[in-house]
Design an enzyme around this catalytic site. Sequence first.
Site, mmCIF file in Angstrom:
data_model
loop_
_atom_site.group_PDB
_atom_site.id
_atom_site.type_symbol
_atom_site.label_atom_id
_atom_site.label_comp_id
_atom_site.label_asym_id
_atom_site.label_seq_id
_atom_site.Cartn_x
_atom_site.Cartn_y
_atom_site.Cartn_z
ATOM 1 N N CYS A 89 27.999 -24.357 -33.125
ATOM 2 C CA CYS A 89 26.709 -25.049 -33.186
ATOM 3 C C CYS A 89 25.672 -24.408 -32.278
ATOM 4 C CB CYS A 89 26.891 -26.524 -32.824
ATOM 5 S SG CYS A 89 25.348 -27.452 -32.798
ATOM 6 N N CYS A 132 23.922 -24.630 -35.670
ATOM 7 C CA CYS A 132 22.830 -25.607 -35.703
ATOM 8 C C CYS A 132 21.589 -25.202 -34.909
ATOM 9 C CB CYS A 132 23.310 -26.951 -35.150
ATOM 10 S SG CYS A 132 25.016 -27.387 -35.504
ATOM 11 N N LYS A 157 19.863 -21.740 -35.892
ATOM 12 C CA LYS A 157 19.391 -21.917 -37.268
ATOM 13 C C LYS A 157 18.103 -22.730 -37.310
ATOM 14 C CE LYS A 157 20.887 -25.461 -39.140
ATOM 15 N NZ LYS A 157 21.888 -26.455 -39.585
ATOM 16 N N TYR A 176 25.030 -25.829 -47.876
ATOM 17 C CA TYR A 176 23.929 -26.006 -46.931
ATOM 18 C C TYR A 176 23.648 -24.742 -46.120
ATOM 19 C CZ TYR A 176 27.081 -26.716 -42.921
ATOM 20 O OH TYR A 176 28.005 -26.552 -41.928
ATOM 21 N N GLU A 178 19.967 -22.885 -46.298
ATOM 22 C CA GLU A 178 19.230 -22.830 -45.033
ATOM 23 C C GLU A 178 18.865 -21.395 -44.671
ATOM 24 O OE1 GLU A 178 20.898 -26.781 -42.672
ATOM 25 O OE2 GLU A 178 21.954 -24.884 -42.440
ATOM 26 N N HIS A 182 2.263 -47.198 -42.790
ATOM 27 C CA HIS A 182 1.333 -46.538 -43.702
ATOM 28 C C HIS A 182 0.290 -45.734 -42.941
ATOM 29 C CE1 HIS A 182 -0.741 -46.007 -47.500
ATOM 30 N NE2 HIS A 182 -1.874 -46.323 -46.892
ATOM 31 N N GLU A 220 7.694 -44.706 -45.736
ATOM 32 C CA GLU A 220 7.472 -46.054 -46.246
ATOM 33 C C GLU A 220 7.907 -46.197 -47.704
ATOM 34 O OE1 GLU A 220 3.402 -47.400 -46.880
ATOM 35 O OE2 GLU A 220 2.718 -45.301 -46.844
#
Length: 453
Positions: free
Chosen positions: A43, A48, A51, A177, A181, A438, A443
């Site tokens: 990681c 992670c 990346k 993934y 990525e 909003h 939302e």
Amino acid sequence: MSQYDYDLFTIGGGSGGVRASRFASQYGARVAIAESKDLGGTCVNVGCIPKKLMSYSAHFHEDFADAAGFGWTVGETSFDWAALIAAKNKEIARLNGIYRKILDGAKVDVVEGYATVEDAHTVSVNGKRYTAAHILVATGGHPTVPEIPGKELGIVSDDFFHLTALPKRSVVLGGGYIAVELASILNGLGSEVTLVYRGKHLLRGMDSELGVFLAEEMRKKGMTILFENNIEAIEAIKSAGDGKRVKLSDGKTIDADCVLFATGRHANTAGLGLEKAGVALTDKGAVKVDDHFVSGVPSIHAIGDVIDRVALTPVALAEGMVVAARLFNQGGREMSYENIPTAVFSHPNVGTVGLSEEDARKKVGEVRIFKSEFKALKHTLSGNTERTFMKLVVDAKSDRVLGVHMVGADAGEIVQGFAVALQCGATKAQFDATIGIHPTSAEEFVTMRTPVA
């Protein structure tokens, strides 16, 4: 006085190993941890963190273009790959140091070197033996290289973070993934990218609509995506420096400067001595463990990518805490693999938690599906054609929300909050009763009222 040198000896200084070791020591155990490379594991060093830092960098070319729609004039821009890599390396080195400070602060002994298991209670590092009441294997995984002619001409994700220059033309093999990525990063930084995948849609295992929608958006950003295709061979182009010729299963060829394999990962168990010690492995080389992360040898435990369950850093952290608590703090923690949220830092991002529509139908039968696709407010002025996709999967009988899925800007940041709602068993009626913020994209998840046919 214990008959062993340590109460716990951890092999692997990645996220899970460090977390388990630190908590075990805080619970009063005598702990050592062995690591042959940099602390932080995949990681921190080749996963992670680098990346996402590089993903941020790859977004700027769109940000510069978007700014014009808001009245900004951006001057001439250029990108320096070497500067990005240097900055990334500096941050990774800082994090390596933080991991060392964490272990030192927790009074965990750090043993530098490659550890092997000799028996149920003995570990050897650099020729020195250490005994422990418990051994924890947290050695992570490594990228898989496909068995194709010319495979030595390709690179894997570990190599990607140490490229000396940005390739002008890239071919990425894979549709998971990691593939999307790294392909997005290369594309965003200016490489001409072709993504080759044997499947029919990206992100196998996630809700199928996410992969379909993501592919459309990635193509709009200039990427070529070839489905139901594969690489059959790679050859060096002698007249083109480091150029490679990629032969595809459909009979066509692509010339590239970089061929990146993102075709899965395998557990780091080779050479550890686990089988000699009596630990059973799966046919993929992962450590077999029970629900308490205990192997077939009661004193040997394993967590993280090496057990090949859910290869995510937060999962390894949670597993490590479960093991430490069970061994040294009278238990109290349980590991659940339900409703684990995750994000894919492709361009655009993907965020998902809970069941896909396909899995929900298998599990509960009748479901209600709510979907929305729209242009985010920002892009009404930017001129960017990127669109956002959102989806809710709801149990028709109980009204419980079973899945929340999104493709769009900051999808991971948005879905994290909804993961809490799913963990609490929220219903669609409770989503409907929640006031939205909003104007935000988020939302939309609490304003979708009509299920699709």
